[in-house]
Design a protein around this motif. Structure first.
Motif, short mmCIF file in Angstrom:
data_model
loop_
_atom_site.label_atom_id
_atom_site.label_comp_id
_atom_site.label_asym_id
_atom_site.label_seq_id
_atom_site.Cartn_x
_atom_site.Cartn_y
_atom_site.Cartn_z
N ASP A 1 0.83 -1.20 0.00
CA ASP A 1 0.00 0.00 0.00
C ASP A 1 0.87 1.26 0.00
N ARG A 2 0.39 2.25 -0.74
CA ARG A 2 1.02 3.57 -0.74
C ARG A 2 0.04 4.59 -0.15
N VAL A 3 0.57 5.44 0.72
CA VAL A 3 -0.27 6.49 1.30
C VAL A 3 0.12 7.83 0.70
N ALA A 4 -0.90 8.65 0.45
CA ALA A 4 -0.69 9.95 -0.16
C ALA A 4 -0.28 10.97 0.89
N ALA A 5 0.74 11.74 0.57
CA ALA A 5 1.19 12.85 1.42
C ALA A 5 1.24 14.11 0.58
N ASP A 6 0.39 15.07 0.88
CA ASP A 6 0.38 16.36 0.19
C ASP A 6 1.27 17.33 0.95
N ILE A 7 2.11 18.03 0.21
CA ILE A 7 3.18 18.83 0.81
C ILE A 7 3.05 20.29 0.35
N VAL A 8 3.18 21.20 1.29
CA VAL A 8 3.32 22.63 1.00
C VAL A 8 4.57 23.08 1.73
N ARG A 9 5.56 23.62 0.98
CA ARG A 9 6.82 24.00 1.60
C ARG A 9 7.37 25.25 0.93
N PRO A 10 8.14 26.04 1.68
CA PRO A 10 8.69 27.26 1.08
C PRO A 10 9.71 26.91 0.00
N ALA A 11 9.67 27.65 -1.10
CA ALA A 11 10.57 27.36 -2.22
C ALA A 11 11.98 27.85 -1.98
N GLU A 12 12.14 28.96 -1.27
CA GLU A 12 13.44 29.61 -1.18
C GLU A 12 14.51 28.76 -0.49
N PRO A 13 14.22 28.11 0.64
CA PRO A 13 15.30 27.36 1.30
C PRO A 13 15.90 26.28 0.43
N ALA A 14 15.09 25.53 -0.31
CA ALA A 14 15.62 24.45 -1.15
C ALA A 14 16.53 25.01 -2.24
N ARG A 15 16.15 26.15 -2.80
CA ARG A 15 16.99 26.75 -3.84
C ARG A 15 18.34 27.18 -3.28
#
Length: 654
Positions: free
Chosen positions: A73-87
């Motif tokens: 089974d796969r469970v869905a995880a919806d993500i909202v995260r700030p773009a700036e830190p990853a860049r």
């Protein structure tokens, strides 16, 4: 006592270095804000764009095959995260809410559900967590439990699949599990944008999952904030053998499951039904869903929130969980309100957002903001009026044994420090409830035995969990018991028995964080809904006398034989004020809160074999002081003024 040892000097130094280094990668405005965040007092600031936040979905492999289709089974995880830190090559911590309610029922006072764009990315994430915390440098992850919304598998109501649905996501965030970009595809994705430090939050079922995941000891879970959470699923459906609700976990699973799960999960539904007999016997199904026994595995800190008049997820849940965490030295904090099953966002909004912000800053970002040195407990003493305790229960709280004794009138006894002999008799009346009993406390009635102090000469505070041991001789082969603690005297309280359980929702809105066209941070305000009462039931407990020897197997009673059973009452923090009376009621069926037995017994209660053990601040000395020279009579209670009898409990812990 909370444990402070996790927050040592290295953590403050490390986070200070990170703040200085990362400032070099920010825009001038953001760099200035980051530099300010490195100074005392520490506080994360909304320096990142919510409008341009990354919104994505992943499906995490749980390693289970709950629906029996031959694939994990796969469970869905919806993500909202700030773009700036990853860049900029920086990693962020995660706030996570794992829930079965994201599509079927909704979250919060306005029943919000997830909405999606044409690419399957989340547009509206319910509640304010993403709006408020993403601009402050956190990612928010909303997980669909197995068998719900966009996840595979079956709903198993607090069991292994439920817990692993969320635990697997924590594992993925920490590089220990595999996730995919689609529900059925083969392209994997890693959480390279996070440092793995995760805090779980949620109300009711969501809070329950946070408790269960913490009880696995999973690495990377740093804190949980369970609001009105279940700690043992047996205690959601039964009270020491007495059935609390019609139906069972199989019906609850059917309510929240997705259409796909409904088509493939009949075997799981049957297992839930077979493992939860209405006899009230403890089975292996309940052992799997008892998180209290695993409190010693908890590594996360716990900020626990509960309504002291919650008749859905009753306060026994937080009491036994809190005590187990304390026994294992878990760092913890607590808020206790006068409400029923209500989120603190809807009864103490500004203080809640500020406190939660500081808690996550401390636990997930390592900021030394002093919240760990503040009082452990906030308690709502009157509607909207809060007091604090440095530790909870307060220092000086002692378990004190009070004994019932015969009074001057049959059926109306006294309550004091000295044991007495005698017998009080009552006949179970399934048409009567705790509010009926309390309204007739000063009158002899056939369905209860009541015991009262004289009007107190000083305030008396009870803080923690109580027990009441009853020795009773039944006239039939089955019997249920109720024990209720009452504050007899006039007061203004939150109207917890109203449909909204102590709040009124208003039309005006206040905003908590950034908004987009599809996800507003503005929510309807509330105010306290109050009522004038002549008495307050502040703790209660129930049991099936046939389970006197063991929860594992109830037995028929022998009429005419005496049985002794100890009822565990709901945890509370309540002050019986000067001039009021403290009362104990022993009775049978509590209408709308437990189901009646198969017979209508008369029970003879032996007073010498009956006692209440109460957590009194100041112990026996405080009780003796509060009852010294107490004379006269308090006014007799009247019918409820504004507070209705508790409605029939809902079947959904939401």
């Amino acid at each position: 006592m909370p444990m402070r040892t996790r927050f040592t000097i290295w953590r403050t130094l490390a986070t200070g270095v990170v703040a200085i280094l990362t400032a070099a990668f920010l825009t001038p405005a953001a760099a200035q804000a980051a530099t300010q965040q490195s100074r005392s007092p520490r506080e994360s600031r909304p320096v990142y764009s919510y409008a341009h936040a990354v919104r994505e979905a992943v499906w995490v492999d749980t390693g289970l095959d709950g629906d029996g289709d031959g694939k994990t089974d796969r469970v869905a995880a919806d993500i909202v995260r700030p773009a700036e830190p990853a860049r900029q090559g920086r990693k962020v911590p995660v706030i996570m809410d794992a829930s079965p309610y994201y599509s079927c029922c909704g979250r919060g006072n306005e029943s919000q559900v997830k909405t999606y764009d044409g690419y399957g990315h989340v547009v509206q994430m319910p509640l304010f967590y993403d709006n408020y915390f993403v601009p402050r440098g956190y990612a928010f992850v909303g997980v669909d439990l197995a068998g719900t919304n966009r996840s595979d598998g079956c709903v198993d109501v607090g069991g292994r699949s439920d817990i692993l649905s969320a635990k697997s996501v924590v594992d993925w965030l920490n590089g220990r599990a595999r996730a995919y970009t689609t529900r059925t595809g083969t392209k994997t994705v890693r959480a390279t944008w996070t440092d793995g430090r995760t805090g779980m939050i949620g109300k009711s079922w969501d809070a329950t999952i946070a408790n269960g995941v913490a009880a696995t000891g999973v690495k990377g879970l740093k804190t949980i904030v369970p609001i009105s959470g279940i700690s043992s699923w047996y205690d959601y459906y039964f009270a020491q053998g007495a059935p609390l609700y019609e139906g069972g976990p199989d019906e609850l699973a059917g309510y929240v499951q997705s259409d796909e799960a409904r088509a493939h999960c009949a075997a799981v539904q049957k297992k839930l039904a077979d493992g939860s007999p209405r006899s009230g016997d403890w089975t292996g199904l309940w052992t799997e869903r008892d998180y209290v026994k695993d409190a010693g595995r908890v590594r996360a800190s716990v900020f626990l929130v509960h309504g002291m008049q919650d008749l859905n997820v009753r306060t026994k849940h937080f009491g036994q969980w809190w005590d187990a965490l304390a026994a294992h030295g878990v760092e913890r904090k607590i808020w206790l309100s006068q409400t029923g099953h209500v989120d603190p966002f809807d009864y103490r909004r500004g203080a809640w957002v500020d406190t939660l912000h500081r808690w996550f800053d401390h636990e997930l970002l390592g900021y030394d903001n002093g919240i760990d040195r503040e009082p452990m407990a906030d308690v709502e003493r009157h509607p909207g009026q809060w007091v604090t305790s440095r530790v909870w229960p307060p220092a000086g709280t002692r378990t004190t044994t009070l004994h019932p004794a015969p009074g001057s009138r049959a059926g109306v006894g006294t309550l004091g420090l000295h044991a007495a002999s005698g017998t009080e008799t009552f006949t179970d009346d399934p048409k009567r409830s705790e509010t009926d009993w309390a309204a007739r406390l000063t009158t002899s009635t056939p369905e209860k035995a009541g015991f009262l102090t004289a009007p107190l000469t000083h305030d008396l505070r009870l803080s923690g969990s109580s027990t009441v041991t009853v020795t009773a001789t039944p006239s039939t082969a089955s019997a249920h018991l109720s024990a209720v603690l009452v504050d007899l005297g006039p007061d203004t309280i939150r109207d917890y028995a109203d449909a909204a359980e102590g709040i009124t929702t208003l039309d005006n809105r206040t905003c908590w964080g950034a908004s987009t066209a599809g996800d507003s941070s503005c929510f309807k305000e509330t105010r306290a809904k109050t009522a004038q009462v002549d008495y307050t039931v502040f703790s209660r407990g129930w049991a099936d006398l046939g389970h006197y020897a063991s929860l594992g197997k109830g037995v028929p009673l022998t009429p005419g034989r005496a049985y002794t059973m100890t009822l565990r009452l709901a945890a509370t923090d309540h002050v019986v004020p000067e001039g009021h009376r403290l009362a104990l009621i022993v009775a049978g069926t509590d209408k709308d809160l437990i189901d009646p037995p198969s017979t209508t017994p008369t029970l003879a209660v032996s007073l010498s074999g009956t006692a209440a053990r109460l957590p009194l601040v100041g112990g026996a000395a405080a009780f003796a002081r509060a009852t010294a020279d107490a004379t006269g009579a308090a006014p007799s209670p009247k019918a409820l003024h504004g507070v209705r009898a508790p409605r029939t409990a809902e079947h959904i812990p939401g």
